[in-house]
Write an enzyme that holds these catalytic residues in place. Structure first.
Site, mmCIF file in Angstrom:
data_model
loop_
_atom_site.group_PDB
_atom_site.id
_atom_site.type_symbol
_atom_site.label_atom_id
_atom_site.label_comp_id
_atom_site.label_asym_id
_atom_site.label_seq_id
_atom_site.Cartn_x
_atom_site.Cartn_y
_atom_site.Cartn_z
ATOM 1 C CE LYS A 1 -4.496 0.705 0.473
ATOM 2 N NZ LYS A 1 -5.497 -0.307 0.102
HETATM 3 N N1 GLU Z 1 -6.962 0.237 -3.392
HETATM 4 C C1 GLU Z 1 -7.726 -1.121 -3.629
HETATM 5 C C2 GLU Z 1 -7.752 -1.947 -2.560
HETATM 6 O O1 GLU Z 1 -7.670 -1.609 -1.265
HETATM 7 C C3 GLU Z 1 -7.250 -1.845 -4.756
HETATM 8 C C4 GLU Z 1 -5.872 -2.285 -4.847
HETATM 9 C C5 GLU Z 1 -5.445 -2.992 -6.324
HETATM 10 O O2 GLU Z 1 -6.167 -2.841 -7.188
HETATM 11 O O3 GLU Z 1 -4.141 -3.113 -6.311
HETATM 12 O O4 GLU Z 1 -7.948 -3.127 -2.305
#
Ligand code: GLU
Length: 417
Positions: A106
């Site tokens: 993240k």
């Molecule tokens: N931000 C989204 C999540 O928390 C998507 C992450 C992604 O598509 O890699 O799952």
């Protein structure tokens, strides 16, 4: 440091609860308690006024065991190391739960994107990408949209990375527009996934969606799509909320009209006809069958949980329920659709985008949607069966399955050197 963050402690408590109940090697659990790699960067940005402001950016890779790190990049004033580290850990369980060949990661930048001009946002995004360049790559770590970011930010990341590499490299990032080697259906994927899970939960709880009342907290990419999909299935949307406030509308509101209103009102739903302003406590205490927290983490505490009336709680957001509230919700017999499956639609379709970009072979919307449904419904049903068989809550079941797969993979590969 990240360890002091309440949200990180919440994620750790979830991991510990799994370790207590499942026969897993404690040495592996010990490794999973820490992010594998964290990068913190200062991002100097020339503002339109001519002054320079420095923002702090983070990219945390919790695990790279199953494949490249995968997870969103958020721009928000709430962002700190602990939040990003907790979210990276949740991404590991999420990817593992739906068997995607990714680890969890993240990123975030501590800024208020509503206060940045498009040019400032572009400079900040490009500089952030440049600062973390040695730590990302299509086989290392692949970013995606999250709170406060979308297709445009992903296009800038794609471009910045490609300029450095000297060739176009769309597989560096997912969530791009379809015109820029993105996939069809990515923007809607998380909200749709939430609704596919709600359909499965409603079947089990024998709830007829056509007679159901729904409250949705958060009217961004996840909440607004989930509200529209539920409305299309005959649900009545009786409560909505975003950063501008919490609102009830017992007669029901058409989320498409609310989207149009928000588009013309600086993306804020406040002031739309039919919305009655209430407190967050009143919002969550509203009579309804389904509640969808799709905003920030840690929104539902013990007190709010005590007053919940819903029968299904679908976690569109990551970590919206505190550990104490989770106990209350379980005792009340509310069916929780835990975040790591409920909002997994986004990363599932991100995986499809990555695969399409590597192959340079693109799928139709029908192919994307039917594969999304297949993966997310199968994951939901698997979690439910496992929960029933072992007398676990849905959350515990999802966590056990997610952590167990990651732990097994780590154990089999062994500890280097
Ligand atoms: N931000 C989204 C999540 O928390 C998507 C992450 C992604 O598509 O890699 O799952």
């Amino acid at each position: 440091m990240f360890e002091t963050s309440q949200f990180y402690q919440q994620a750790l408590a979830q991991l510990d609860s799994v370790a207590e109940h499942v026969d897993l090697d404690i040495n592996i659990i010990e490794r999973l308690r820490y992010p594998k790699r964290s990068v913190i960067v200062s991002i100097p940005v020339r503002m339109d006024s001519g002054e320079t402001k420095v923002f702090t950016g983070y990219r945390v890779q919790h695990s790279l065991t199953a494949g490249p790190g995968k997870g969103g990049l958020r721009f928000s004033p709430h962002v700190d190391f602990g939040e990003v580290a907790a979210l990276a850990m949740l991404m590991t369980w999420k990817c593992s739960l739906v068997s995607l060949p990714f680890g969890g990661a993240k990123g975030g930048m501590n800024c208020d994107p509503t206060k940045l001009s498009p040019r400032e946002k572009e400079r900040a995004t490009r500089r952030f990408t440049q600062e973390i360049l040695p730590f990302i790559g299509p086989q290392i770590d692949v970013m995606a949209p999250d709170m406060g970011t979308g297709e445009q930010e992903m296009a800038w990341i794609y471009d910045t990375y490609s300029m450095h590499k000297g060739h176009s490299c769309p597989q560096i990032v997912t969530g791009k527009s379809a015109a820029l080697y993105g996939t069809l259906g990515r923007r809607e994927a998380t909200g749709r996934g939430v609704v596919y899970c709600i359909e499965e939960a409603a079947r089990i709880k024998e709830i007829n969606l056509r007679e159901s009342r729904v409250i949705v907290q958060g009217f961004g990419n996840v909440g607004s799509v989930a509200a529209q999909e539920l409305h299309a299935r005959g649900c009545r949307i009786v409560g909505v909320a975003d950063a501008s406030g919490h609102f009830l509308c017992p007669q029901g509101i058409d989320p498409r009209k609310l989207c149009e209103y928000a588009e013309n009102n600086n993306r804020r739903i406040e002031g739309c006809a039919g919305l009655e302003s209430v407190t967050k406590e009143e919002f969550f205490a509203a009579d309804c069958e389904i509640a969808v927290p799709a905003a920030l983490e840690r929104q539902i505490d013990e007190k709010i949980a005590n007053n919940l009336k819903c029968r299904i709680l679908a976690e569109g957001a990551n970590g919206p329920v505190t550990i104490e509230a989770d106990k209350v919700i379980n005792d009340k017999g509310i069916m929780v659709i835990p975040d790591i499956v409920c909002n997994a639609g986004g990363v599932i379709v991100s995986y499809f985008e990555w695969v399409q970009d590597i192959q340079m072979f693109f799928w139709t919307m029908e192919e994307v949607d039917s594969r999304l449904q297949q993966l997310i419904r199968r994951a939901f049903v698997g979690i439910h069966h496992f929960a029933e068989r072992n007398n676990y809550s849905m959350r515990h079941s999802a966590l056990v399955l997610g952590v167990r797969e990651t732990a097994r993979e780590k154990a089999t590969r062994g500890l280097y050197p």
